[in-house]
Design a protein around this motif. Structure first.
Motif, short mmCIF file in Angstrom:
data_model
loop_
_atom_site.label_atom_id
_atom_site.label_comp_id
_atom_site.label_asym_id
_atom_site.label_seq_id
_atom_site.Cartn_x
_atom_site.Cartn_y
_atom_site.Cartn_z
N LYS A 106 -6.51 6.17 4.54
CA LYS A 106 -5.90 7.17 3.64
C LYS A 106 -4.77 6.56 2.82
CE LYS A 106 -6.91 11.55 5.95
NZ LYS A 106 -7.63 11.18 7.19
N ASN A 107 -5.00 5.35 2.34
CA ASN A 107 -3.97 4.75 1.49
C ASN A 107 -4.61 3.94 0.36
OD1 ASN A 107 -4.73 2.25 2.48
ND2 ASN A 107 -2.93 1.98 3.77
N ALA A 108 -3.78 3.37 -0.47
CA ALA A 108 -4.28 2.58 -1.60
C ALA A 108 -3.39 1.36 -1.77
CB ALA A 108 -4.26 3.43 -2.86
N THR B 62 -8.39 1.05 -13.01
CA THR B 62 -8.78 2.11 -12.08
C THR B 62 -8.85 3.45 -12.81
OG1 THR B 62 -7.47 0.88 -10.50
CG2 THR B 62 -8.26 3.03 -9.79
N THR C 248 0.84 -1.20 0.00
CA THR C 248 0.00 0.00 0.00
C THR C 248 0.87 1.25 0.00
OG1 THR C 248 -0.06 0.06 2.41
CG2 THR C 248 -1.87 -1.10 1.31
N ARG D 109 -6.90 -0.20 -5.25
CA ARG D 109 -8.12 -0.05 -4.45
C ARG D 109 -7.81 0.88 -3.27
NH1 ARG D 109 -9.14 -6.31 -2.48
NH2 ARG D 109 -7.16 -6.63 -1.39
N ARG D 110 -8.65 1.90 -3.15
CA ARG D 110 -8.40 2.92 -2.14
C ARG D 110 -9.08 2.55 -0.82
NH1 ARG D 110 -5.75 6.18 -5.16
NH2 ARG D 110 -6.29 6.37 -7.36
N ASN D 111 -8.41 2.87 0.28
CA ASN D 111 -8.99 2.66 1.60
C ASN D 111 -9.12 4.04 2.27
OD1 ASN D 111 -9.39 2.29 4.36
ND2 ASN D 111 -8.29 0.34 4.38
N PRO D 112 -10.35 4.64 2.21
CA PRO D 112 -10.51 6.01 2.72
C PRO D 112 -10.17 6.14 4.20
CG PRO D 112 -12.49 5.25 1.54
CD PRO D 112 -11.60 4.06 1.70
N ASN E 204 -1.85 8.27 0.45
CA ASN E 204 -2.45 9.08 -0.61
C ASN E 204 -1.49 10.04 -1.29
OD1 ASN E 204 -4.85 7.82 -0.35
ND2 ASN E 204 -5.84 9.40 0.88
#
Length: 409
Positions: free
Chosen positions: A338-340, A312, A274, A332-335, A277
């Motif tokens: 705050k990472n992807a 994406t 990961t 795939r983003r993980n709000p 952001n």
């Protein structure tokens, strides 16, 4: 009376110019007092009289000065940020002889400030219009000692060589021999160079017959015209009219192996790697492009694509091809965090294994290379034998062989 109306404008220009330089000091682009002084000195807005002052002094945006009939930008005055970045890379000293390739005026004036009265500045452009614009600007601002040349810079400018530094301000795909030959040993070449479709501005130092990169920044530039121009090859992915593949270093040996590739099951795998952001992924892109089999990028027309494909980013995704297998990176983003996370989709008879192979490349970057300053890049002349080149990967171009090696953290 007219003098009264001009003054506030000049004051405002000075104010905006200083504000832009303050910003560049704050963001770490400007580090040396000499570059800072040059940027504060040159009234760059006079080079683009048609542009509003705010645009002329926009810290991070270029001013486009010329387009072709297709709306492609063929000439621009680069953003202060890009010019400052390259000037820092060029490490220009008083008394230096400097060649600028691709002209528009302000950058030549910055260089003239840096070399001082004992130095020499030559600026060259393939097109008469930017050269005339530069000549007009340099005369108006008092930098009358600069040599302005109209020529294809593929051959450098031999009459004023050798140079202590050569600054290229247009995107190049290759480094022609003249640029190295016209550089003093230990001299510096700053060039936005495209390797595997990814442009970075590199600061190289000449060491006898080859160049060694000492700095790298992600950037975008108007592409080189003339003998050094290089068109990316494109092809539609067989069986899907909506998917265009862009190849910078040549098409796959047998594209027909991809016929019907999207009719196979889509394999999906996630890497566990990961990034935050705001974390720059320039070195990951470079690592991936250098380590996958046939690398290209992909753009998608959503009205025409079949839907089997699901990247994406429709405008740009990184792709690998190996015979009949086809894969691309997904995010795939993980709000909350705050990472992807990076993953891969792959198609073809070996799709699942291919997705896993690609994922392993990202994992290798994640464990061994993500915290390094990025690859070590060296540029050798085209005929150099393998045993004279050190590096993990060699990329062959027309005039050069580029070696890429990866330090481990």
């Amino acid at each position: 009376m007219s003098h009264m109306t001009e003054l506030p404008d000049e004051n405002r220009a000075t104010e905006l110019r200083n504000k832009a330089v303050d910003q560049l000091r704050e963001d770490g682009t400007v580090v040396s007092p000499r570059v800072e002084a040059a940027l504060r000195q040159v009234p760059r807005h006079l080079a683009v009289p048609e542009a509003p002052l705010d645009d002329a002094y926009s810290t991070y945006n270029a001013v486009i000065t010329q387009e072709d009939e297709h709306g492609n930008h063929t000439s621009s005055v680069s953003a202060p940020q890009i010019q400052a970045m390259q000037l820092e890379q060029a490490d220009i000293h008083p008394g230096d002889h400097v060649l600028e390739i691709g002209t528009n005026g302000p950058n030549a004036a910055y260089i003239a400030e840096l070399v001082g009265p004992d130095g020499q500045v030559t600026t060259v452009d393939i097109a008469p219009a930017p050269a005339e614009r530069a000549e007009r600007f340099l005369a108006e601002t008092g930098y009358t000692g600069v040599n302005v040349v109209v020529a294809d810079a593929e051959n450098g400018v031999p009459e004023h060589a050798p140079y202590d530094a050569i600054m290229v301000t247009v995107g190049a795909w290759d480094i022609p021999p003249a640029w190295t030959d016209q550089l003093r040993d230990g001299g510096r070449l700053v060039v936005p160079l495209r390797i595997n479709g990814l442009t970075r501005t590199y600061g190289f130092v000449r060491q006898a017959d080859h160049l060694l990169a000492t700095s790298t920044h992600v950037c975008g530039f108007v592409a080189m015209q003339g003998a050094g121009s290089h068109t990316q090859q494109t092809m539609q992915l067989p069986g899907d009219k909506g998917v265009t593949l862009h190849f910078d270093e040549g098409l796959p040996a047998d594209p027909s192996l991809l016929d019907g590739v999207l009719d196979t099951d889509r394999a999906e795998t996630w890497t566990g790697v990961t990034v935050a952001n705001q974390e720059p992924i320039g070195t990951l892109q470079m690592y991936l492009a250098a380590h996958v089999p046939t690398y290209c990028s992909m753009s998608i027309n959503p009205d025409l694509a079949t839907g089997a494909i699901g990247p994406t980013n429709l405008g740009f995704s990184m792709v690998a091809i190996d015979g009949p297998d086809f894969g691309y990176i997904v995010v795939r983003r993980n709000p909350e965090k705050k990472n992807a996370e990076f993953g891969f989709h792959a198609f073809g008879p070996g799709g699942a294994g291919f997705a896993e192979r690609l994922a392993d490349i990202v994992r290798a970057w994640g464990t061994a290379h993500r915290d390094t300053s990025g690859p070590r890049i060296a540029v050798y002349p085209a005929g150099t034998p393998d045993d004279r080149i050190t590096g993990d990967r060699i990329i062959g171009k027309k005039h050069s062989r580029i070696s890429i090696s990866w330090p481990t953290a």
